[in-house]
Design a protein around this motif. Structure first.
Motif, short mmCIF file in Angstrom:
data_model
loop_
_atom_site.label_atom_id
_atom_site.label_comp_id
_atom_site.label_asym_id
_atom_site.label_seq_id
_atom_site.Cartn_x
_atom_site.Cartn_y
_atom_site.Cartn_z
N ASP A 97 -9.55 -6.65 -9.37
CA ASP A 97 -9.88 -8.09 -9.01
C ASP A 97 -9.94 -8.29 -7.59
OD1 ASP A 97 -9.86 -10.69 -8.62
OD2 ASP A 97 -8.04 -11.46 -9.85
N MET A 98 -11.21 -8.44 -7.27
CA MET A 98 -11.23 -8.64 -5.74
C MET A 98 -11.53 -10.22 -5.07
SD MET A 98 -10.96 -5.85 -4.34
CE MET A 98 -10.17 -5.00 -5.54
N SER A 99 -10.86 -10.92 -5.91
CA SER A 99 -10.89 -12.48 -5.78
C SER A 99 -10.19 -12.69 -4.45
CB SER A 99 -10.51 -13.26 -6.86
OG SER A 99 -8.92 -12.94 -7.20
N SER A 100 -10.29 -13.75 -3.93
CA SER A 100 -9.50 -14.18 -2.49
C SER A 100 -8.06 -14.28 -2.92
CB SER A 100 -9.91 -15.49 -2.08
OG SER A 100 -11.32 -15.45 -1.63
N THR A 101 -7.30 -13.63 -1.89
CA THR A 101 -6.03 -13.95 -2.09
C THR A 101 -5.24 -14.09 -0.77
OG1 THR A 101 -4.01 -12.72 -3.06
CG2 THR A 101 -5.47 -11.35 -1.84
N VAL A 102 -4.06 -14.41 -0.57
CA VAL A 102 -3.49 -14.57 0.83
C VAL A 102 -2.80 -13.39 1.22
CG1 VAL A 102 -1.52 -15.83 1.70
CG2 VAL A 102 -2.88 -17.09 0.07
N LEU A 103 -3.08 -13.10 2.25
CA LEU A 103 -2.26 -11.79 2.98
C LEU A 103 -1.53 -12.29 3.69
CD1 LEU A 103 -2.42 -8.76 3.73
CD2 LEU A 103 -4.25 -9.35 5.35
N ASP A 104 -0.04 -11.71 3.59
CA ASP A 104 0.95 -12.11 4.45
C ASP A 104 1.02 -11.24 5.79
OD1 ASP A 104 3.13 -12.65 5.93
OD2 ASP A 104 4.60 -12.77 4.31
N ILE A 105 0.07 -11.47 6.78
CA ILE A 105 0.02 -10.71 7.82
C ILE A 105 1.18 -10.19 8.63
CG2 ILE A 105 -0.77 -12.22 9.56
CD1 ILE A 105 -2.62 -9.03 8.81
N GLY A 106 2.11 -11.24 8.72
CA GLY A 106 3.24 -11.10 9.40
C GLY A 106 4.15 -10.13 8.80
N GLU A 107 4.47 -10.06 7.42
CA GLU A 107 4.98 -8.97 6.86
C GLU A 107 4.40 -7.58 6.81
OE1 GLU A 107 6.99 -7.91 2.29
OE2 GLU A 107 5.71 -9.76 2.58
N LEU A 108 3.21 -7.65 6.95
CA LEU A 108 2.34 -6.40 7.03
C LEU A 108 2.49 -5.86 8.35
CD1 LEU A 108 0.42 -4.42 5.55
CD2 LEU A 108 -1.49 -5.55 6.53
N MET A 109 2.51 -6.67 9.36
CA MET A 109 2.68 -6.22 10.96
C MET A 109 3.97 -5.88 11.00
SD MET A 109 0.50 -9.19 12.87
CE MET A 109 0.86 -8.53 14.45
N ALA A 110 5.20 -6.35 10.42
CA ALA A 110 6.39 -6.13 10.75
C ALA A 110 6.68 -4.47 10.18
CB ALA A 110 7.23 -7.01 9.94
N LYS A 111 5.65 -4.41 9.28
CA LYS A 111 5.96 -2.87 8.81
C LYS A 111 4.81 -1.75 9.56
CE LYS A 111 7.65 -3.83 4.19
NZ LYS A 111 7.58 -3.38 2.80
N ARG A 112 4.03 -2.65 10.42
CA ARG A 112 3.05 -1.60 10.94
C ARG A 112 2.19 -1.03 9.87
NH1 ARG A 112 7.66 -0.18 13.37
NH2 ARG A 112 7.84 1.82 12.48
N GLY A 113 1.89 -1.84 8.75
CA GLY A 113 1.12 -1.32 7.83
C GLY A 113 -0.19 -1.79 7.94
N SER A 114 -0.92 -0.98 7.10
CA SER A 114 -2.40 -1.19 7.00
C SER A 114 -3.11 -1.38 5.51
CB SER A 114 -3.25 -0.07 7.88
OG SER A 114 -3.17 1.15 7.06
N VAL A 115 -4.05 -2.22 5.35
CA VAL A 115 -4.66 -2.36 3.96
C VAL A 115 -6.10 -1.88 4.41
CG1 VAL A 115 -5.57 -3.93 2.48
CG2 VAL A 115 -3.26 -4.39 3.57
#
Length: 181
Positions: A97-115
């Motif tokens: 499902d590639m519909s729009s969704t909210v990306l919590d960029i703060g949580e991702l940044m805190a983990k230094r993660g990537s999508v």
């Protein structure tokens, strides 16, 4: 972690990651599929209908999380994938499902993660040819020597295409549904 570890792509990903020496976690939707995922080489298989995979991943990794999450579900799993991924981890979205969704960029940044989101459909012929060459070089020898085996759930004649679609819609298929002429 591989979502859908008994799907066609998931069953390949579980075996390939295991053959490369990774510790493999996966999700599946029934007790039968959980058992099948383990038989394919998964170290941990999580029934996503009975337990929260984010908690199960944390428990299975002593709180660390998954270094890589391979996602074929899409938007509905993005927030939970971020919770399940480890520091400096990667989430790779390849379908669903590639519909729009909210990306919590703060949580991702805190983990230094990537999508990363990718698909074969929009690639050029030359890019697809490079991928085929890489598969021949890196994956195919593991198929040839039996480390990785194709998982075929059902073989259906082409003139029964509606039955193949029904099998997929029921969600009980392990591996691929192959249609024959």
């Amino acid at each position: 972690m591989v979502h859908g570890g008994t799907s066609g792509i998931g069953s390949l990903a579980v075996q390939w990651a295991k053959a490369l020496g990774a510790r493999v976690l996966t999700t599946a939707g029934t007790p039968h599929k959980v058992a099948q995922a383990i038989s394919l080489g998964a170290d941990t298989a999580i029934n996503h209908r009975e337990e929260d995979f984010t908690i199960a991943v944390r428990e299975a990794t002593d709180g660390r999380g998954a270094d890589v999450v391979l996602d074929m579900v899409g938007a509905p799993y993005l927030a939970r994938n971020i919770r399940a991924v480890a520091q400096d981890g990667r989430i790779v979205m390849i379908g669903g499902d590639m519909s729009s969704t909210v990306l919590d960029i703060g949580e991702l940044m805190a983990k230094r993660g990537s999508v990363a989101a990718t698909t074969l459909r929009t690639r050029s012929r030359s890019q697809k040819a490079e991928i085929v060459d890489a598969v021949r070089t890196h994956l195919w020898p593991m198929v040839a020597d039996g480390q990785i085996r194709p998982v075929v759930g059902h073989i259906v004649p082409m003139d029964e295409a509606s039955r193949a679609h029904q099998l997929l819609a029921e969600g009980n298929v392990v591996g691929k549904v192959v249609m024959t002429p």
